[in-house]
Design a protein around this motif. Structure first.
Motif, PDB file in Angstrom:
ATOM      1  N   ALA A   1      65.512 -18.828 -45.480  1.00  0.00           N
ATOM      2  CA  ALA A   1      65.450 -18.812 -46.904  1.00  0.00           C
ATOM      3  C   ALA A   1      66.823 -19.301 -47.726  1.00  0.00           C
ATOM      4  O   ALA A   1      66.503 -19.793 -48.712  1.00  0.00           O
ATOM      5  CB  ALA A   1      64.725 -17.513 -47.352  1.00  0.00           C
ATOM      6  N   ALA A   2      67.887 -18.807 -47.164  1.00  0.00           N
ATOM      7  CA  ALA A   2      69.075 -19.527 -47.742  1.00  0.00           C
ATOM      8  C   ALA A   2      69.085 -21.036 -48.430  1.00  0.00           C
ATOM      9  O   ALA A   2      69.455 -21.056 -49.615  1.00  0.00           O
ATOM     10  CB  ALA A   2      70.328 -19.028 -46.988  1.00  0.00           C
ATOM     11  N   ASP A   3      68.914 -21.947 -47.411  1.00  0.00           N
ATOM     12  CA  ASP A   3      69.031 -23.267 -47.917  1.00  0.00           C
ATOM     13  C   ASP A   3      67.908 -23.535 -48.949  1.00  0.00           C
ATOM     14  O   ASP A   3      68.347 -24.285 -49.750  1.00  0.00           O
ATOM     15  CB  ASP A   3      69.051 -24.107 -46.655  1.00  0.00           C
ATOM     16  CG  ASP A   3      70.150 -23.791 -45.742  1.00  0.00           C
ATOM     17  OD1 ASP A   3      71.164 -23.680 -46.265  1.00  0.00           O
ATOM     18  OD2 ASP A   3      70.194 -24.215 -44.609  1.00  0.00           O
ATOM     19  N   PRO A   4      66.767 -23.400 -48.659  1.00  0.00           N
ATOM     20  CA  PRO A   4      65.886 -23.603 -49.928  1.00  0.00           C
ATOM     21  C   PRO A   4      66.121 -22.933 -51.088  1.00  0.00           C
ATOM     22  O   PRO A   4      65.798 -23.583 -52.181  1.00  0.00           O
ATOM     23  CB  PRO A   4      64.354 -23.309 -49.164  1.00  0.00           C
ATOM     24  CG  PRO A   4      64.671 -22.360 -48.019  1.00  0.00           C
ATOM     25  CD  PRO A   4      66.116 -22.807 -47.535  1.00  0.00           C
TER      26      PRO A   4
ATOM     27  N   VAL B   1      59.807 -29.736 -61.260  1.00  0.00           N
ATOM     28  CA  VAL B   1      58.706 -28.387 -61.076  1.00  0.00           C
ATOM     29  C   VAL B   1      58.024 -28.451 -59.729  1.00  0.00           C
ATOM     30  O   VAL B   1      57.916 -27.361 -59.003  1.00  0.00           O
ATOM     31  CB  VAL B   1      57.599 -28.248 -62.305  1.00  0.00           C
ATOM     32  CG1 VAL B   1      56.589 -27.238 -61.840  1.00  0.00           C
ATOM     33  CG2 VAL B   1      58.356 -27.958 -63.542  1.00  0.00           C
ATOM     34  N   ARG B   2      57.631 -29.759 -59.479  1.00  0.00           N
ATOM     35  CA  ARG B   2      57.051 -29.808 -58.184  1.00  0.00           C
ATOM     36  C   ARG B   2      58.125 -29.536 -57.218  1.00  0.00           C
ATOM     37  O   ARG B   2      57.604 -28.918 -55.966  1.00  0.00           O
ATOM     38  CB  ARG B   2      56.419 -31.121 -58.073  1.00  0.00           C
ATOM     39  CG  ARG B   2      55.317 -31.466 -58.853  1.00  0.00           C
ATOM     40  CD  ARG B   2      54.728 -32.815 -58.693  1.00  0.00           C
ATOM     41  NE  ARG B   2      54.299 -33.179 -57.491  1.00  0.00           N
ATOM     42  CZ  ARG B   2      53.439 -34.238 -56.853  1.00  0.00           C
ATOM     43  NH1 ARG B   2      53.390 -35.102 -57.763  1.00  0.00           N
ATOM     44  NH2 ARG B   2      53.261 -34.158 -55.522  1.00  0.00           N
ATOM     45  N   THR B   3      59.113 -30.100 -57.209  1.00  0.00           N
ATOM     46  CA  THR B   3      60.223 -30.118 -56.159  1.00  0.00           C
ATOM     47  C   THR B   3      60.504 -28.707 -56.023  1.00  0.00           C
ATOM     48  O   THR B   3      60.819 -28.170 -54.711  1.00  0.00           O
ATOM     49  CB  THR B   3      61.280 -30.848 -56.468  1.00  0.00           C
ATOM     50  OG1 THR B   3      60.837 -32.479 -56.591  1.00  0.00           O
ATOM     51  CG2 THR B   3      62.410 -31.088 -55.271  1.00  0.00           C
ATOM     52  N   THR B   4      60.832 -28.058 -57.241  1.00  0.00           N
ATOM     53  CA  THR B   4      61.473 -26.522 -56.921  1.00  0.00           C
ATOM     54  C   THR B   4      60.297 -25.794 -56.453  1.00  0.00           C
ATOM     55  O   THR B   4      60.689 -24.608 -55.561  1.00  0.00           O
ATOM     56  CB  THR B   4      61.800 -26.169 -58.313  1.00  0.00           C
ATOM     57  OG1 THR B   4      62.787 -26.935 -58.999  1.00  0.00           O
ATOM     58  CG2 THR B   4      62.369 -24.550 -58.215  1.00  0.00           C
TER      59      THR B   4
ATOM     60  N   MET C   1      58.381 -22.362 -51.621  1.00  0.00           N
ATOM     61  CA  MET C   1      57.375 -22.163 -50.821  1.00  0.00           C
ATOM     62  C   MET C   1      58.212 -22.227 -49.512  1.00  0.00           C
ATOM     63  O   MET C   1      57.520 -21.420 -48.568  1.00  0.00           O
ATOM     64  CB  MET C   1      56.368 -23.327 -50.777  1.00  0.00           C
ATOM     65  CG  MET C   1      55.456 -23.531 -52.207  1.00  0.00           C
ATOM     66  SD  MET C   1      54.309 -22.174 -52.100  1.00  0.00           S
ATOM     67  CE  MET C   1      52.916 -22.817 -50.957  1.00  0.00           C
ATOM     68  N   VAL C   2      58.792 -22.987 -49.395  1.00  0.00           N
ATOM     69  CA  VAL C   2      59.839 -23.146 -47.880  1.00  0.00           C
ATOM     70  C   VAL C   2      60.622 -21.794 -47.951  1.00  0.00           C
ATOM     71  O   VAL C   2      60.819 -21.196 -46.748  1.00  0.00           O
ATOM     72  CB  VAL C   2      60.622 -24.294 -47.820  1.00  0.00           C
ATOM     73  CG1 VAL C   2      61.417 -24.300 -46.741  1.00  0.00           C
ATOM     74  CG2 VAL C   2      59.717 -25.582 -47.897  1.00  0.00           C
ATOM     75  N   ALA C   3      61.055 -21.502 -48.772  1.00  0.00           N
ATOM     76  CA  ALA C   3      61.981 -20.110 -48.669  1.00  0.00           C
ATOM     77  C   ALA C   3      60.903 -19.068 -48.465  1.00  0.00           C
ATOM     78  O   ALA C   3      61.477 -18.009 -47.953  1.00  0.00           O
ATOM     79  CB  ALA C   3      62.715 -19.932 -50.083  1.00  0.00           C
ATOM     80  N   SER C   4      59.716 -19.010 -48.797  1.00  0.00           N
ATOM     81  CA  SER C   4      58.618 -17.881 -48.493  1.00  0.00           C
ATOM     82  C   SER C   4      58.390 -18.117 -47.129  1.00  0.00           C
ATOM     83  O   SER C   4      57.403 -17.027 -46.677  1.00  0.00           O
ATOM     84  CB  SER C   4      57.646 -17.969 -49.614  1.00  0.00           C
ATOM     85  OG  SER C   4      56.699 -19.169 -49.063  1.00  0.00           O
TER      86      SER C   4
ATOM     87  N   SER D   1      56.427 -23.931 -43.687  1.00  0.00           N
ATOM     88  CA  SER D   1      57.099 -25.047 -43.568  1.00  0.00           C
ATOM     89  C   SER D   1      57.065 -26.388 -44.654  1.00  0.00           C
ATOM     90  O   SER D   1      56.189 -26.277 -45.434  1.00  0.00           O
ATOM     91  CB  SER D   1      56.534 -25.946 -42.167  1.00  0.00           C
ATOM     92  OG  SER D   1      55.033 -26.248 -42.546  1.00  0.00           O
ATOM     93  N   GLN D   2      58.252 -27.166 -44.497  1.00  0.00           N
ATOM     94  CA  GLN D   2      58.271 -28.136 -45.532  1.00  0.00           C
ATOM     95  C   GLN D   2      56.970 -29.175 -45.689  1.00  0.00           C
ATOM     96  O   GLN D   2      56.523 -29.341 -46.523  1.00  0.00           O
ATOM     97  CB  GLN D   2      59.524 -28.986 -45.289  1.00  0.00           C
ATOM     98  CG  GLN D   2      59.741 -30.023 -46.204  1.00  0.00           C
ATOM     99  CD  GLN D   2      60.378 -29.361 -47.538  1.00  0.00           C
ATOM    100  OE1 GLN D   2      61.402 -28.871 -47.626  1.00  0.00           O
ATOM    101  NE2 GLN D   2      59.436 -29.235 -48.640  1.00  0.00           N
ATOM    102  N   GLU D   3      56.414 -29.567 -44.504  1.00  0.00           N
ATOM    103  CA  GLU D   3      55.228 -30.368 -44.365  1.00  0.00           C
ATOM    104  C   GLU D   3      54.124 -29.665 -45.022  1.00  0.00           C
ATOM    105  O   GLU D   3      53.325 -30.178 -45.880  1.00  0.00           O
ATOM    106  CB  GLU D   3      54.840 -30.461 -42.902  1.00  0.00           C
ATOM    107  CG  GLU D   3      53.644 -31.531 -42.989  1.00  0.00           C
ATOM    108  CD  GLU D   3      53.241 -31.958 -41.496  1.00  0.00           C
ATOM    109  OE1 GLU D   3      52.293 -32.745 -41.321  1.00  0.00           O
ATOM    110  OE2 GLU D   3      54.227 -31.320 -40.782  1.00  0.00           O
ATOM    111  N   ASP D   4      54.078 -28.343 -44.981  1.00  0.00           N
ATOM    112  CA  ASP D   4      52.801 -27.480 -45.219  1.00  0.00           C
ATOM    113  C   ASP D   4      53.015 -27.293 -46.851  1.00  0.00           C
ATOM    114  O   ASP D   4      52.004 -27.441 -47.769  1.00  0.00           O
ATOM    115  CB  ASP D   4      52.504 -26.173 -44.708  1.00  0.00           C
ATOM    116  CG  ASP D   4      51.960 -26.454 -43.414  1.00  0.00           C
ATOM    117  OD1 ASP D   4      51.345 -27.461 -42.864  1.00  0.00           O
ATOM    118  OD2 ASP D   4      52.264 -25.457 -42.602  1.00  0.00           O
ATOM    119  N   ALA D   5      54.185 -27.029 -47.404  1.00  0.00           N
ATOM    120  CA  ALA D   5      54.702 -26.914 -48.630  1.00  0.00           C
ATOM    121  C   ALA D   5      54.363 -28.070 -49.478  1.00  0.00           C
ATOM    122  O   ALA D   5      53.618 -27.949 -50.738  1.00  0.00           O
ATOM    123  CB  ALA D   5      55.899 -26.472 -48.666  1.00  0.00           C
TER     124      ALA D   5
END
Length: 420
Positions: free
Chosen positions: A278-281, A367-370, A375-378, A381-385
């Motif tokens: 979660a640190a990087d996202p 807003v979308r990107t953040t 979602m990735v931090a939670s 995966s990036q694709e699903d997010a």
């Protein structure tokens, strides 16, 4: 009647009426701001004390054990270096204590070698001391030594040069003390007093996530009121997040080290993996939120349209960050944080459909990107997010056709803001 005539009599006499206290409101506001800042400073200091309490106890125990081992077990009548080595190891950034112990021993070796060689050829004295320290620093830097090795080499060289005339056979005890101090420090952190890694991370994550959620809230309110100054202050405050992010990253590295060295914490490995991922996202969410707020400032300055759902989208982002911290701290699956992130994206889609200007389209994109970052931090995966973000945003298009453009003639934004 006399009281009613007094102002007119003063005017007739050419006297000035007492000036009104126009600064009282500003003074009261400034005093209240100082009080709030004082309370915030006290809270920050108490938080730092709570964060450092475990380290302080570890350092005290390690110093006492190092002294006892050197004095009682090895018979060193002046066990100074062992406690210093133990505290120096624990004072290293968490997550680097094993490396610091190795660097400590290497630095001591370099300092002893140079000190002995130069004393043998040049003797002792002030200029010899300066030459030894300079040589130790340059030699360790030449071979790529870290700052810790440079400091230890220089400090050991100083001790060798200054204490050798009065203390015989100082070199071997210095080596032994370095081993004892560093080893006991690792023993305390790994076996005797291992900190709860998840608790350390939760405490370190709180300031970073609270800062992000608070400034997003400020930005949302600034958009509602078109308050450019408030948005600018939120941007400046968010730019000062390096300390909070550094503490969070350092806590994760320290937790990794604790779980690696401490058998009592091995069962926490799976939970720690989630935090580490979660640190990087979270870092990306910080940076993307900074872009969001910066474009919000420009949006207000350019008097672009601000559809009602836009501030709501930013407010939902703030709530998502806050829920993410709470659910992490409780050890729960962050489902509510994910739901709030997608709600932020849905509101952003509604705002985009109602019409925005150029900076407004950038705010919507951020807003979308953040939201995707959160979602990735939670744990998604990036694709699903990205897929969930696109679905929540909807197939909105900027208003087109015969009427005037909603942004006063500015170029229309792209039909779909990118997802990061």
């Amino acid at each position: 009647m006399a009281r009613d005539r007094r102002p007119s009599l003063m005017r007739r006499a050419g006297l000035r009426e007492p000036p009104a206290d126009v600064d009282s409101t500003r003074i009261a506001a400034a005093v209240e701001q100082l009080r709030h800042r004082g309370r915030a400073t006290l809270q920050d200091r108490l938080h730092r004390v709570r964060m450092a309490f475990g380290l302080a106890v570890q350092a005290g125990v390690a110093a006492a054990l190092a002294w006892f081992a050197a004095y009682e077990l090895l018979g060193n009548p002046q066990p100074v270096f062992a406690p210093i080595s133990a505290v120096g190891t624990l004072a290293a950034s968490v997550g680097q204590r094993l490396r610091r112990t190795v660097e400590l021993i290497i630095g001591v070796a370099v300092g002893v070698f140079l000190g002995d060689v130069l004393i043998y050829f040049l003797g002792t004295g002030g200029w010899q001391l300066g030459l030894v320290v300079t040589s130790a620093i340059l030699l360790t830097i030449f071979f790529g030594g870290s700052v810790a090795i440079v400091i230890q080499a220089a400090a050991t060289a100083v001790l060798i040069v200054t204490l050798s005339p009065s203390t015989q056979d100082l070199e071997i005890p210095r080596f032994v003390d370095a081993f004892i101090g560093g080893g006991i420090a690792l023993l305390v952190t790994a076996i005797l007093l291992p900190l709860n890694p998840l608790r350390v991370i939760n405490r370190a994550a709180r300031p970073a996530l609270d800062l992000l959620s608070d400034q997003l809230d400020v930005c949302a309110e600034a958009l509602r009121r078109r308050d450019r100054d408030s948005a600018q202050q939120a941007l400046e405050r968010l730019r000062e997040n390096k300390e909070e992010l550094a503490a969070f990253t350092e806590a994760i590295e320290g937790a990794k080290e604790t779980i690696t060295l401490s058998p009592a914490r091995w069962h926490r490995r799976s939970e720690l993996t989630h935090y580490a991922e979660a640190a990087d996202p979270i870092d990306r969410a910080m940076r993307n939120s900074g872009t969001l707020i910066r474009r919000a400032v420009t949006l207000i300055e350019d008097e672009e349209p601000i559809p009602e759902p836009m501030p709501e989208a930013v407010a939902h982002l703030a709530a998502s960050v806050r829920l993410l911290r709470q659910e992490f701290a409780a050890g729960q699956e962050p489902t509510e944080a994910r739901e709030r992130s997608l709600r932020a994206v849905s509101e952003a889609g509604r705002a985009y459909g109602q019409g925005v200007g150029f900076s407004g389209s950038v705010v919507i994109a951020q807003v979308r990107t953040t939201a995707s970052d959160l979602m990735v931090a939670s744990g998604i995966s990036q694709e699903d997010a990205n897929r969930l973000v696109r679905r929540s945003f909807g197939d909105h298009r900027a208003p087109q056709g015969g009427g005037p453009e909603p942004d006063g003639g500015r170029p229309k934004p792209p039909t779909a803001p990118p997802v990061g």
